[in-house]
Scaffold this motif. Structure first.
Motif, PDB file in Angstrom:
ATOM      1  N   MET A 191      -1.586  -1.484 -11.315  1.00  0.00           N
ATOM      2  CA  MET A 191      -1.170  -0.623 -10.205  1.00  0.00           C
ATOM      3  C   MET A 191      -0.112   0.376 -10.686  1.00  0.00           C
ATOM      4  O   MET A 191       0.827  -0.004 -11.372  1.00  0.00           O
ATOM      5  CB  MET A 191      -0.600  -1.461  -9.056  1.00  0.00           C
ATOM      6  N   GLN A 192      -0.288   1.636 -10.316  1.00  0.00           N
ATOM      7  CA  GLN A 192       0.697   2.696 -10.515  1.00  0.00           C
ATOM      8  C   GLN A 192       1.017   3.192  -9.109  1.00  0.00           C
ATOM      9  O   GLN A 192       0.279   3.995  -8.559  1.00  0.00           O
ATOM     10  CB  GLN A 192       0.138   3.829 -11.368  1.00  0.00           C
ATOM     11  N   GLY A 193       2.083   2.664  -8.534  1.00  0.00           N
ATOM     12  CA  GLY A 193       2.377   2.974  -7.139  1.00  0.00           C
ATOM     13  C   GLY A 193       1.319   2.333  -6.265  1.00  0.00           C
ATOM     14  O   GLY A 193       1.115   1.136  -6.304  1.00  0.00           O
ATOM     15  N   ASP A 194       0.612   3.155  -5.495  1.00  0.00           N
ATOM     16  CA  ASP A 194      -0.448   2.654  -4.615  1.00  0.00           C
ATOM     17  C   ASP A 194      -1.839   2.816  -5.208  1.00  0.00           C
ATOM     18  O   ASP A 194      -2.831   2.609  -4.517  1.00  0.00           O
ATOM     19  CB  ASP A 194      -0.402   3.403  -3.272  1.00  0.00           C
ATOM     20  N   VAL A 195      -1.931   3.207  -6.478  1.00  0.00           N
ATOM     21  CA  VAL A 195      -3.217   3.520  -7.092  1.00  0.00           C
ATOM     22  C   VAL A 195      -3.498   2.570  -8.256  1.00  0.00           C
ATOM     23  O   VAL A 195      -2.659   2.377  -9.137  1.00  0.00           O
ATOM     24  CB  VAL A 195      -3.226   4.983  -7.608  1.00  0.00           C
ATOM     25  N   MET A 196      -4.691   1.974  -8.235  1.00  0.00           N
ATOM     26  CA  MET A 196      -5.135   1.143  -9.346  1.00  0.00           C
ATOM     27  C   MET A 196      -5.626   2.070 -10.451  1.00  0.00           C
ATOM     28  O   MET A 196      -6.485   2.924 -10.212  1.00  0.00           O
ATOM     29  CB  MET A 196      -6.257   0.203  -8.906  1.00  0.00           C
ATOM     30  N   GLN A 197      -5.054   1.928 -11.644  1.00  0.00           N
ATOM     31  CA  GLN A 197      -5.452   2.767 -12.763  1.00  0.00           C
ATOM     32  C   GLN A 197      -6.012   1.915 -13.885  1.00  0.00           C
ATOM     33  O   GLN A 197      -5.566   0.788 -14.114  1.00  0.00           O
ATOM     34  CB  GLN A 197      -4.264   3.577 -13.274  1.00  0.00           C
TER      35      GLN A 197
END
Length: 162
Positions: free
Chosen positions: A82-88
């Protein structure tokens, strides 16, 4: 008589399942590769995903630096987080395995992307794969294609066994 038969059957099944677990682990130097598996392909997807556990029984760190299979165009080592609210998801140049540690590949974390599958992966298939480690060298094994729950349970069984 029937009771004797049931005991013999239970013992045979226990031996078979133990040898199946043992057959599904290989060693390269100080690295033990535990339960390599892949998920069945999603309909129409050209890529797949594979997982393994890597246990370093030695006193030196090691790294998985490459994976390859004749059944796919290429294998990439990946990490999801997770990078903040985004799965990367990003490709890695290797996966470190500290002395005495076990690195677990699992859905939503470290994994192998199986790019350009020659054919879709179906439950029950076995996909040959070669793993290359910085110190331990190269080892050949197979990714057993299993549904997510079945593969995760088999990995857990290895952890309870070791």
């Amino acid at each position: 008589m029937r009771r004797h038969f049931l005991h013999a059957l239970a013992a045979t099944l226990a031996l078979c399942s133990t040898s199946a677990l043992q057959a599904h682990e290989v060693k390269a130097g100080d690295i033990v590769v535990l339960h390599p598996y892949a998920l069945p392909s999603l309909k129409g997807a050209p890529n797949g995903i594979g997982f393994i556990d890597l246990k370093n029984t030695g006193r030196q760190p090691d790294r998985l630096i490459k994976a390859a299979s004749p059944a796919v165009g290429r294998v990439e080592l990946h990490e999801m987080k997770m990078q903040g609210d985004v799965m990367q998801m990003r490709e890695l140049d290797g996966i470190a395995i500290a002395p005495g540690a076990t690195v677990r590949m699992a859905p939503g974390g470290l994994h192998m992307m199986l790019m350009q599958l020659a054919r879709p992966l179906s439950a029950g298939d076995k996909l040959p794969i070669t793993l290359t480690f910085e110190r331990a060298g190269t080892v050949n094994t197979e990714l057993w294609v299993q549904p997510r729950d079945e593969g995760a349970k088999a990995m857990d069984a290895h952890h309870h066994k070791h």
